[in-house]
Scaffold this active site. Structure first.
Site, PDB file in Angstrom:
ATOM      1  N   LEU A 102      30.174  -2.043 -10.690  1.00  0.00           N
ATOM      2  CA  LEU A 102      28.938  -1.388 -10.271  1.00  0.00           C
ATOM      3  C   LEU A 102      27.728  -2.121 -10.846  1.00  0.00           C
ATOM      4  O   LEU A 102      27.752  -2.578 -11.990  1.00  0.00           O
ATOM      5  CB  LEU A 102      28.960   0.072 -10.739  1.00  0.00           C
ATOM      6  CG  LEU A 102      30.022   0.909 -10.000  1.00  0.00           C
ATOM      7  CD1 LEU A 102      30.386   2.150 -10.787  1.00  0.00           C
ATOM      8  CD2 LEU A 102      29.558   1.266  -8.588  1.00  0.00           C
TER       9      LEU A 102
ATOM     10  N   GLY B  30      27.663  -3.135 -19.353  1.00  0.00           N
ATOM     11  CA  GLY B  30      28.466  -4.282 -19.785  1.00  0.00           C
ATOM     12  C   GLY B  30      29.288  -4.827 -18.637  1.00  0.00           C
ATOM     13  O   GLY B  30      29.340  -4.238 -17.558  1.00  0.00           O
TER      14      GLY B  30
ATOM     15  N   HIS C   2      40.734   3.866 -17.523  1.00  0.00           N
ATOM     16  CA  HIS C   2      41.307   2.516 -17.536  1.00  0.00           C
ATOM     17  C   HIS C   2      42.675   2.569 -18.220  1.00  0.00           C
ATOM     18  O   HIS C   2      42.814   3.216 -19.263  1.00  0.00           O
ATOM     19  CB  HIS C   2      40.362   1.565 -18.269  1.00  0.00           C
ATOM     20  CG  HIS C   2      40.842   0.152 -18.262  1.00  0.00           C
ATOM     21  ND1 HIS C   2      40.794  -0.638 -17.128  1.00  0.00           N
ATOM     22  CD2 HIS C   2      41.428  -0.589 -19.215  1.00  0.00           C
ATOM     23  CE1 HIS C   2      41.311  -1.825 -17.411  1.00  0.00           C
ATOM     24  NE2 HIS C   2      41.711  -1.815 -18.668  1.00  0.00           N
TER      25      HIS C   2
ATOM     26  N   GLU D 254      46.971   9.423 -18.367  1.00  0.00           N
ATOM     27  CA  GLU D 254      45.707   9.398 -17.611  1.00  0.00           C
ATOM     28  C   GLU D 254      45.433  10.756 -16.967  1.00  0.00           C
ATOM     29  O   GLU D 254      44.317  11.272 -17.002  1.00  0.00           O
ATOM     30  CB  GLU D 254      45.757   8.320 -16.516  1.00  0.00           C
ATOM     31  CG  GLU D 254      45.816   6.899 -17.041  1.00  0.00           C
ATOM     32  CD  GLU D 254      45.684   5.872 -15.928  1.00  0.00           C
ATOM     33  OE1 GLU D 254      44.838   6.038 -15.037  1.00  0.00           O
ATOM     34  OE2 GLU D 254      46.451   4.888 -15.938  1.00  0.00           O
TER      35      GLU D 254
ATOM     36  N   VAL E 292      32.822  -5.387 -17.835  1.00  0.00           N
ATOM     37  CA  VAL E 292      33.819  -4.437 -17.287  1.00  0.00           C
ATOM     38  C   VAL E 292      34.426  -3.616 -18.404  1.00  0.00           C
ATOM     39  O   VAL E 292      34.790  -4.158 -19.447  1.00  0.00           O
ATOM     40  CB  VAL E 292      35.022  -5.120 -16.567  1.00  0.00           C
ATOM     41  CG1 VAL E 292      34.860  -5.192 -15.094  1.00  0.00           C
ATOM     42  CG2 VAL E 292      35.382  -6.441 -17.186  1.00  0.00           C
TER      43      VAL E 292
HETATM   44  C1  GAR Z   1      44.844   3.924 -12.627  1.00  0.00           C
HETATM   45  O1  GAR Z   1      45.882   3.476 -13.456  1.00  0.00           O
HETATM   46  C2  GAR Z   1      43.511   3.614 -13.251  1.00  0.00           C
HETATM   47  O2  GAR Z   1      43.499   3.757 -14.642  1.00  0.00           O
HETATM   48  C3  GAR Z   1      43.339   2.167 -12.848  1.00  0.00           C
HETATM   49  O3  GAR Z   1      43.789   2.126 -11.515  1.00  0.00           O
HETATM   50  C4  GAR Z   1      44.788   3.113 -11.331  1.00  0.00           C
HETATM   51  C5  GAR Z   1      44.386   3.977 -10.163  1.00  0.00           C
HETATM   52  O4  GAR Z   1      45.414   4.852  -9.839  1.00  0.00           O
HETATM   53  N1  GAR Z   1      41.990   1.741 -12.969  1.00  0.00           N
HETATM   54  C6  GAR Z   1      41.645   0.513 -13.374  1.00  0.00           C
HETATM   55  O5  GAR Z   1      42.467  -0.351 -13.633  1.00  0.00           O
HETATM   56  C7  GAR Z   1      40.154   0.277 -13.483  1.00  0.00           C
HETATM   57  N2  GAR Z   1      39.884  -0.892 -14.255  1.00  0.00           N
HETATM   58  P1  GAR Z   1      45.111   6.128  -8.949  1.00  0.00           P
HETATM   59  O6  GAR Z   1      44.390   5.626  -7.684  1.00  0.00           O
HETATM   60  O7  GAR Z   1      46.469   6.681  -8.630  1.00  0.00           O
HETATM   61  O8  GAR Z   1      44.277   7.063  -9.753  1.00  0.00           O
END
Ligand code: GAR
Length: 207
Positions: free
Chosen positions: A99, A149, A115, A181, A151
């Site tokens: 972004l 920043g 992340h 997550e 990323v």
């Molecule tokens: C997740 O593991 C999230 O942490 C990662 O993408 C995946 C999305 O999964 N994001 C990144 O790597 C951002 N740098 P989802 O579409 O099932 O939520």
């Protein structure tokens, strides 16, 4: 923005599968949860996340980056869509674009990202693969505020660790991290909605 007596209005940016979005939608569906997802925006038309939003009765928009002259013009379109819907917090949930500063400034202190690593280790793409290739024994997930920043750099709100098993593949490690997550993101949004997060320098204090 939390309308008087109302719940925090949350916008979510997605690009793909949307399992983190689903965790936020599931939390939103509980009456006692202090936030609700009101709009989901994807930069990819076929993102499964858009179907998840529609299934939950939440507005789902595809905004095509190709319709805009440059990255900033696209990002400002996102700002407009969120602003007209009075969104008080924007969550990136598997949104795979960087972004621009104009976007970050518009939502300063009101934008989060999730992340799949213990930041500041392994920012950027394929964090789980990076952890395996590095030989890390512990991996995990981070929810952080979005800053200007490069990323995955903003102040860290919550983290959870998981062990790396000797026979892990990228898929098995990703699945173990994903469980965390799905727990962390709704919790971080809840803390924000309850006004319990204070940013002091780089540190986020949970009150
Ligand atoms: C997740 O593991 C999230 O942490 C990662 O993408 C995946 C999305 O999964 N994001 C990144 O790597 C951002 N740098 P989802 O579409 O099932 O939520």
């Amino acid at each position: 923005m939390t309308p008087a007596g109302g719940r925090l209005r949350v916008g979510v940016l997605v690009s793909g599968r949307g399992s983190n979005l689903q965790a936020l939608l599931d939390a939103s569906s509980r009456r006692d949860y202090p936030a609700e997802v009101v709009v989901v925006i994807s930069d990819r038309e076929r993102a499964a996340a858009l179907d998840r939003a529609r299934a939950a009765g939440v507005e789902a928009l595809f905004i095509n980056p190709k319709d805009y002259a440059d990255r900033e013009a696209f990002d400002l379109a996102l700002v407009r869509e969120f602003t007209v819907r009075q969104v008080g917090l924007v969550c990136n949930a598997g949104f795979m674009r960087i972004l621009s500063p104009a976007y970050v400034r518009a939502f300063a202190g009101r934008a989060m990202n999730i992340h799949p690593s213990l930041l500041p280790a392994f920012p950027g793409l394929h964090a789980q693969r990076q952890a395996l290739e590095y030989g890390a024994k512990v991996a995990g997930a981070t929810v952080h505020f979005v800053d200007e920043g490069p990323v995955d750099t903003g102040p860290i709100i919550l983290q959870a660790s998981v062990p790396v098993h000797p026979d892990d593949t990228e898929d098995s490690l990703s699945a173990r991290i994903l469980v965390q997550e799905h727990r962390l993101y709704p919790e971080a949004v809840r803390l924000f909605a309850e006004g319990r997060l204070a940013v002091v320098g780089r540190r986020v204090i949970v009150r």
